[in-house]
Write a protein that holds these residues in place. Structure first.
Motif, PDB file in Angstrom:
ATOM      1  N   SER A  43       6.582   3.679  -1.745  1.00  0.00           N
ATOM      2  CA  SER A  43       7.763   2.986  -2.259  1.00  0.00           C
ATOM      3  C   SER A  43       7.820   3.070  -3.787  1.00  0.00           C
ATOM      4  CB  SER A  43       7.804   1.535  -1.789  1.00  0.00           C
ATOM      5  OG  SER A  43       6.675   0.819  -2.248  1.00  0.00           O
ATOM      6  N   GLY A  44       6.670   2.955  -4.439  1.00  0.00           N
ATOM      7  CA  GLY A  44       6.639   3.083  -5.896  1.00  0.00           C
ATOM      8  C   GLY A  44       7.067   4.467  -6.352  1.00  0.00           C
ATOM      9  N   MET A  45       6.570   5.485  -5.670  1.00  0.00           N
ATOM     10  CA  MET A  45       6.935   6.853  -6.044  1.00  0.00           C
ATOM     11  C   MET A  45       8.404   7.143  -5.734  1.00  0.00           C
ATOM     12  SD  MET A  45       4.380   7.949  -7.685  1.00  0.00           S
ATOM     13  CE  MET A  45       5.047   9.591  -7.979  1.00  0.00           C
ATOM     14  N   ALA A  46       8.924   6.599  -4.644  1.00  0.00           N
ATOM     15  CA  ALA A  46      10.356   6.773  -4.333  1.00  0.00           C
ATOM     16  C   ALA A  46      11.201   6.137  -5.432  1.00  0.00           C
ATOM     17  CB  ALA A  46      10.678   6.158  -2.973  1.00  0.00           C
ATOM     18  N   HIS A  47      10.777   4.978  -5.922  1.00  0.00           N
ATOM     19  CA  HIS A  47      11.488   4.309  -7.023  1.00  0.00           C
ATOM     20  C   HIS A  47      11.452   5.183  -8.283  1.00  0.00           C
ATOM     21  CE1 HIS A  47      13.168   1.001  -9.307  1.00  0.00           C
ATOM     22  NE2 HIS A  47      12.132   1.029 -10.145  1.00  0.00           N
ATOM     23  N   LEU A  48      10.277   5.713  -8.592  1.00  0.00           N
ATOM     24  CA  LEU A  48      10.156   6.581  -9.772  1.00  0.00           C
ATOM     25  C   LEU A  48      10.981   7.851  -9.610  1.00  0.00           C
ATOM     26  CD1 LEU A  48       6.357   6.130 -10.572  1.00  0.00           C
ATOM     27  CD2 LEU A  48       8.303   5.284 -11.922  1.00  0.00           C
ATOM     28  N   GLN A  49      11.064   8.388  -8.391  1.00  0.00           N
ATOM     29  CA  GLN A  49      11.878   9.584  -8.157  1.00  0.00           C
ATOM     30  C   GLN A  49      13.356   9.300  -8.416  1.00  0.00           C
ATOM     31  OE1 GLN A  49      10.387  10.350  -4.151  1.00  0.00           O
ATOM     32  NE2 GLN A  49       9.500  12.292  -4.829  1.00  0.00           N
ATOM     33  N   GLU A  94      -0.197  -2.518  -9.133  1.00  0.00           N
ATOM     34  CA  GLU A  94       0.422  -1.341  -9.750  1.00  0.00           C
ATOM     35  C   GLU A  94       1.771  -1.042  -9.095  1.00  0.00           C
ATOM     36  OE1 GLU A  94      -1.289   2.895 -11.132  1.00  0.00           O
ATOM     37  OE2 GLU A  94      -1.609   2.454  -9.012  1.00  0.00           O
ATOM     38  N   GLU A  95       1.818  -1.104  -7.772  1.00  0.00           N
ATOM     39  CA  GLU A  95       3.064  -0.864  -7.048  1.00  0.00           C
ATOM     40  C   GLU A  95       4.140  -1.864  -7.476  1.00  0.00           C
ATOM     41  OE1 GLU A  95       3.760   0.135  -2.532  1.00  0.00           O
ATOM     42  OE2 GLU A  95       3.473  -2.036  -2.768  1.00  0.00           O
ATOM     43  N   ALA A  96       3.777  -3.140  -7.590  1.00  0.00           N
ATOM     44  CA  ALA A  96       4.737  -4.175  -8.001  1.00  0.00           C
ATOM     45  C   ALA A  96       5.269  -3.900  -9.405  1.00  0.00           C
ATOM     46  CB  ALA A  96       4.089  -5.556  -7.929  1.00  0.00           C
ATOM     47  N   GLU A  97       4.398  -3.482 -10.306  1.00  0.00           N
ATOM     48  CA  GLU A  97       4.835  -3.162 -11.678  1.00  0.00           C
ATOM     49  C   GLU A  97       5.819  -1.991 -11.669  1.00  0.00           C
ATOM     50  OE1 GLU A  97       4.558  -4.762 -14.441  1.00  0.00           O
ATOM     51  OE2 GLU A  97       2.955  -6.159 -13.944  1.00  0.00           O
ATOM     52  N   ILE A  98       5.508  -0.973 -10.891  1.00  0.00           N
ATOM     53  CA  ILE A  98       6.388   0.201 -10.822  1.00  0.00           C
ATOM     54  C   ILE A  98       7.745  -0.187 -10.225  1.00  0.00           C
ATOM     55  CG2 ILE A  98       6.724   2.416  -9.641  1.00  0.00           C
ATOM     56  CD1 ILE A  98       3.654   2.864 -10.064  1.00  0.00           C
TER      57      ILE A  98
END
Length: 169
Positions: free
Chosen positions: A87-93, A62-66
């Motif tokens: 890291s995934g949430m930082a990318h989405l932010q 899931e993290e890699a997809e995000i």
């Protein structure tokens, strides 16, 4: 500042995918469901991934997809466990305004009847209530907008989100 995308976070059963599609139509945006991306790229259901490995493996996928998302003018519906990846949430932010669809435990429990076969990334033997309690602080931490995900129909909830996003511009 208004960001290029909108990301919906919340528990399984909160309505992220359904409300996301409606919201995308209202805003003339594209729509991405990270759970669907995982299933397409892995050629397996979420439950099959969990059965073959464990919830940590699914969360890594899931993290890699995000982290691979590079999109503009989209509504993104995440899996309920996306919030475990800093890291995934930082990318989405960076990419989007993050909207927490807040729904009480009792309502989520009423909506979800297939807790053990739905492909929910949880520890073996973890109860749904324990998972709910574990995730709430994470959703609250990352949610820039909190929207009540119950008491209104899905169209009304999408319209509330759209109105708040327009107000941020």
């Amino acid at each position: 500042m208004k960001k290029a995308n909108i990301t919906l976070i919340g528990m399984p059963g909160a309505g992220k995918s359904t409300i996301g599609v409606i919201l995308a139509k209202q805003l003339s945006y594209g729509f991405v469901d990270t759970d669907v991306l995982i299933q397409v790229h892995q050629q397996k259901t979420l439950q099959q991934i969990l059965d073959e490995k464990d919830h940590h493996h699914l969360r890594k996928i899931e993290e890699a997809e995000i982290l691979s998302l590079n999109i503009d003018r989209h509504v993104i519906a995440t899996g309920g466990s996306a919030v475990y990846s800093e890291s995934g949430m930082a990318h989405l932010q960076r990419l989007s305004t993050i909207v927490f669809l807040q729904v009480r435990y009792e309502e989520i429990k009423r909506r979800i009847h297939n807790f053990d076969s739905r492909g929910i990334a949880k520890a073996k033997g973890q109860t749904f209530r324990a998972l709910f309690r574990e995730r709430q602080p994470l959703y609250q931490r990352y949610g820039e907008l909190w929207i009540n995900g119950e008491g209104f129909d899905q169209e009304q909830i999408a319209e509330q989100i759209a109105a708040k996003i327009r107000g941020m511009g």
